[in-house]
Design an enzyme around this catalytic site. Structure first.
Site, short mmCIF file in Angstrom:
data_model
loop_
_atom_site.label_atom_id
_atom_site.label_comp_id
_atom_site.label_asym_id
_atom_site.label_seq_id
_atom_site.Cartn_x
_atom_site.Cartn_y
_atom_site.Cartn_z
N ASP A 296 22.24 -2.83 8.48
CA ASP A 296 23.30 -3.77 8.11
C ASP A 296 24.12 -3.19 6.98
O ASP A 296 23.56 -2.77 5.95
CB ASP A 296 22.72 -5.11 7.67
CG ASP A 296 22.08 -5.88 8.80
OD1 ASP A 296 22.62 -5.83 9.92
OD2 ASP A 296 21.05 -6.54 8.56
N ASP B 59 17.07 -1.99 12.49
CA ASP B 59 18.25 -2.80 12.22
C ASP B 59 18.92 -2.20 10.99
O ASP B 59 18.26 -1.98 9.97
CB ASP B 59 17.83 -4.25 11.95
CG ASP B 59 18.99 -5.18 11.72
OD1 ASP B 59 20.05 -5.00 12.35
OD2 ASP B 59 18.84 -6.13 10.92
N ARG C 161 17.12 0.32 19.64
CA ARG C 161 17.49 -1.09 19.36
C ARG C 161 18.14 -1.71 20.58
O ARG C 161 19.07 -1.16 21.16
CB ARG C 161 18.46 -1.14 18.17
CG ARG C 161 19.12 -2.50 17.93
CD ARG C 161 18.18 -3.47 17.22
NE ARG C 161 18.70 -4.81 17.15
CZ ARG C 161 19.38 -5.33 16.14
NH1 ARG C 161 19.68 -4.58 15.11
NH2 ARG C 161 19.77 -6.59 16.16
N ARG D 248 13.09 -6.07 16.46
CA ARG D 248 13.89 -4.84 16.58
C ARG D 248 13.15 -3.60 16.10
O ARG D 248 12.33 -3.66 15.19
CB ARG D 248 15.20 -4.99 15.83
CG ARG D 248 15.05 -5.66 14.50
CD ARG D 248 16.29 -6.32 14.00
NE ARG D 248 16.52 -7.60 14.63
CZ ARG D 248 17.33 -8.53 14.19
NH1 ARG D 248 18.00 -8.33 13.12
NH2 ARG D 248 17.47 -9.65 14.82
#
Length: 169
Positions: free
Chosen positions: A104, A102, A90, A99
């Protein structure tokens, strides 16, 4: 002296990728989550295809959500997620860049957290079908603190194009 042990917390992690082999990247991301110290990968959603939000001229994303049980603090978990992303190539050339992986931190128990570099619940997660659909697969009655239940939020994002991927057999 006794060390203080953090209680086990249920956290939900959003995974997404649109470069390279996104399906493989998400699978490797889930494996890496399960390998974190004091953390267990409990479940993961299926994979979903969605168009990028807020940008054009990018490949579609593949997204999923993972449920983990962890004793890591929110900031320690965030640091670990950023490390996993970096190990999977990344880079952050510009905001909303495509990307390779990712990760989160969507939810951390029922906590609402606002720290430099970390906001939980994740901002706008309740406005994104690519988060709500896989999260609903794992826990439709999950309360997003300060916002509402996942299943009650889904109708508001029904106009967003998202499609589950066929699972390999």
């Amino acid at each position: 002296m006794r060390s203080s042990v953090l209680p086990q917390i249920t956290a939900f992690i959003g995974l997404g990728a649109n470069l390279g082999d996104p399906v493989s990247a998400i699978a490797h991301g889930c494996e890496a989550l399960g390998a974190l110290p004091e953390t267990t990968l409990v479940a993961r959603s299926g994979n979903y295809r969605s168009a990028p939000v807020g940008v054009s001229n990018q490949p579609d994303y593949i997204n999923a959500v993972a449920r983990i049980e962890t004793r890591l603090s929110p900031m320690a978990l965030l640091v670990a997620l950023l490390d996993i992303e970096a190990r999977h190539g990344r880079t952050r050339e510009f905001a909303m860049a495509p990307r390779t992986l990712d990760l989160d931190l969507l939810l951390y128990g029922d906590r609402q957290i606002v720290l430099p570099g970390l906001q939980v619940p994740h901002p706008r997660m309740h406005q994104r079908a690519f988060v709500l659909a896989p999260l609903a697969e794992l826990d439709p009655a999950r309360e997003i603190p300060g916002i509402g239940r996942v299943d009650s939020l889904l109708p508001a994002v029904a106009d967003q194009a998202i499609a589950p991927l066929e699972q390999a057999t």
